[in-house]
Write an enzyme that holds these catalytic residues in place. Structure first.
Site, PDB file in Angstrom:
ATOM      1  CB  SER A 123      24.136   3.913  64.707  1.00 42.52           C
ATOM      2  OG  SER A 123      23.592   4.442  65.915  1.00 42.52           O
ATOM      3  CG  HIS A 144      24.997   1.140  61.085  1.00 42.08           C
ATOM      4  ND1 HIS A 144      25.534   2.367  60.785  1.00 42.08           N
ATOM      5  CD2 HIS A 144      23.780   1.387  61.651  1.00 42.08           C
ATOM      6  CE1 HIS A 144      24.692   3.320  61.145  1.00 42.08           C
ATOM      7  NE2 HIS A 144      23.619   2.743  61.667  1.00 42.08           N
ATOM      8  CD  GLU A 156      28.317   2.992  58.162  1.00 39.59           C
ATOM      9  OE1 GLU A 156      29.027   3.939  57.796  1.00 39.59           O
ATOM     10  OE2 GLU A 156      27.748   2.964  59.277  1.00 39.59           O
ATOM     11  CG  ASN A 194      26.182   8.401  62.271  1.00 37.27           C
ATOM     12  OD1 ASN A 194      25.367   9.085  61.657  1.00 37.27           O
ATOM     13  ND2 ASN A 194      25.828   7.346  62.970  1.00 37.27           N
TER      14      ASN A 194
END
Length: 532
Positions: A123, A144, A156, A194
């Site tokens: 991540s 991900h 992802e 993120n």
């Protein structure tokens, strides 16, 4: 290269919560799955944990016994890395350390076929950097998943600098075949989620820092007005303040100190004190009383907050009941005006219409009070610059018809009687009113515009598409609306104006508008559905 066939073998390395969840996803899609963990017996425990979870689905009638048994039969715990040699796709879900991941993939290169695809569930680490230590970095891709992997839809698919496009496409198509919402992204810090999510926390922390509103009020507004499932402080407490703070620091450092990602001193102080959220008993909220009680469960709604903020943030700010107006005058027009008119009609409020001097103006005249949606300026500043009196600004809502709460703020020049009239207006429309301090952009508007700006910058920097931003944020962190779709609904001109006004007020580079957003505003084009 197409999606993997169900007879292709998938190997998962790391049998903890995430690895076991990924193994379950692949097995459910019909693949034979090899589950390995370096710790003895952990792979078998991972299968047992999967079985336990599936038993609950069977008990609830969401899966048949036959389906459960067939799925479990496809997951084979193995004890040696050499047992993974036949795998067509290897997904690692091990510790977030570059050296460990590089060593693991180097070993796999010596065991597996040259056609095997290697995928990392990292991540935070760079796929490019992991691949730099490999002989075949073109076969490495990021995959991900989000926790819990069997439930969360997003994957992802992360391309490193050396990743073959066909490999990324194969993993994208495979994830889609597994029932996931896959998005392509380049290997940049934070990938999509993120990175783009940082303003959701940062703007709440900034509003708290300047005394705009307290913790409970900000959370309530983001839930009840903006439509998020959890407020930012509730979510930080759930994630763990240490984890959330570490991600922010990591992204901030990775972007060489870009002010958009500057960590919060408030959050740092709580982390330094060991107030990490639910797992430690207190964070922004205090969970200790309930934990010490008979239930042993943390409360669904936190009762109060950590020591420093206990009194000031324990209660949601609520305006007292005020008299509803018999009539209002609407000056100008706005896309959300019909919704408000419908609410006024249902409330028995008479509506008169007038033409605005400026085409983009929309004001609600309610007795002495003049109501306008925030444009990112202080209400006090707007009064001084525009020559209006008794101004009360209101916040953005996901849907003004469905929102149960609204934030308003009065200019310093606004009379108490005008503020009461504004409160009475929104209460008549069925909204719980929170009067917050006069801060630029209020709570929802500034947060949404900053999310859209970060998404725009990711698109501008070729990290991903605008569509991928929205898919990632809706299916990775359950946003009620994609940031780019929200920007289109607000209007790119308005979003750029709000950011410019925030930048002017604070004088901080964090509020600079993305070049792509500026271009969209100049041409008045949307982010989505624009083929020009």
């Amino acid at each position: 290269m197409a999606a993997l066939d169900t007879d292709n073998i998938v190997a998962v390395i790391g049998a903890g919560t995430m690895g076991a969840g990924i193994a379950q996803v692949a097995a459910k899609a019909g693949h034979p799955v090899l589950l390995f963990d370096v710790a003895e017996g952990v792979a078998l425990k991972g299968v047992q944990q999967i079985t336990k979870g599936l038993n609950q689905l069977v008990a609830r009638g969401r899966m048949s016994d036959e389906e459960q048994q067939s799925l479990i039969a496809r997951i084979i715990p193995v004890n040696q890395m050499t047992d993974l040699a036949a795998a067509d796709l290897v997904i690692e879900a091990v510790a977030e350390r570059l050296d460990i991941k590089q060593s693991l993939f180097r070993e796999l290169e010596g065991l597996c076929s040259q056609q095997t695809i290697f995928a990392s569930n990292t991540s935070s680490l760079s796929i490019t950097e992991i691949g730099a230590a490999l002989e075949r970095p073109e076969r490495l891709v990021g995959m991900h998943f989000f926790n819990p992997a069997p439930v969360m839809k997003l994957v992802e698919v992360v391309r490193g600098l050396a990743t073959e496009r066909s490999v990324a496409e194969a993993v994208f198509d495979t994830a889609t075949q597994w029932g996931k919402k896959a998005v392509h992204t380049r290997s940049t810090p934070g990938f999509i989620v993120n990175r783009v999510a940082r303003p959701f926390y940062a703007e709440a922390l900034r509003v708290l820092e300047v005394g705009g509103a307290n913790v409970a009020t900000i959370d309530a507004l983001m839930r009840d007005c903006a439509g998020f499932r959890m407020g930012p402080f509730e979510l930080m407490d759930l994630i763990g303040l240490d984890v959330n703070y570490a991600v922010t620091c990591s992204v901030h450092a990775a972007y060489y100190g870009d002010q958009r990602f500057t960590p919060s001193l408030i959050q740092k102080e709580l982390v330094d004190a060991g107030y990490l959220g639910r797992k430690s008993g207190r964070g922004f909220y205090d969970y200790r009383e309930d934990i010490a009680g008979d239930s042993g469960q943390s409360p669904e709604a936190p009762s109060n907050v950590g020591v420093r903020y206990s009194d000031a943030n324990a209660e949601i700010l609520l305006a007292p009941p005020c008299e509803p107006p018999p009539m209002v005058t609407l000056v100008g027009d706005a896309p959300y005006a019909p919704v408000l008119i419908d609410l006024m009609n249902k409330a028995g409020i008479a509506v008169e219409r007038e033409t605005a001097d400026q085409p983009d103006d929309f004001l609600i005249v309610c007795g002495e009070a003049i109501l306008a949606r925030t444009d990112g300026r202080l209400a006090t500043q707007a009064v001084a610059e525009d020559g209006v009196s008794d101004l009360v600004v209101f916040d953005l809502a996901l849907d003004y018809a469905k929102a149960t709460r609204i934030a308003i703020a009065a200019a310093d020049q606004t009379s108490e009687s005008a503020l009461e009239e504004a409160i009475g207006f929104w209460q008549a429309l069925g909204k719980t009113v929170s009067v917050i301090d006069d801060i630029p952009g209020l709570c929802v508007m500034r947060t949404v515009c900053m999310l859209a700006n970060e998404g725009s910058d990711a698109v501008n920097q070729q990290v991903c598409s605008a569509e991928a931003v929205d898919t990632a944020m809706q299916f990775g962190v359950n946003y009620p609306k994609g940031p780019m779709a929200w920007a289109d609904a607000i209007g790119t001109v308005n979003v750029a104006t709000i950011l410019d006004n925030l930048l002017s007020t604070y004088g901080e580079d964090r509020y600079r508008a993305s070049p792509l957003l500026v271009r969209k505003a100049m041409t008045q084009r949307p982010f989505l559905g624009d083929d020009s």
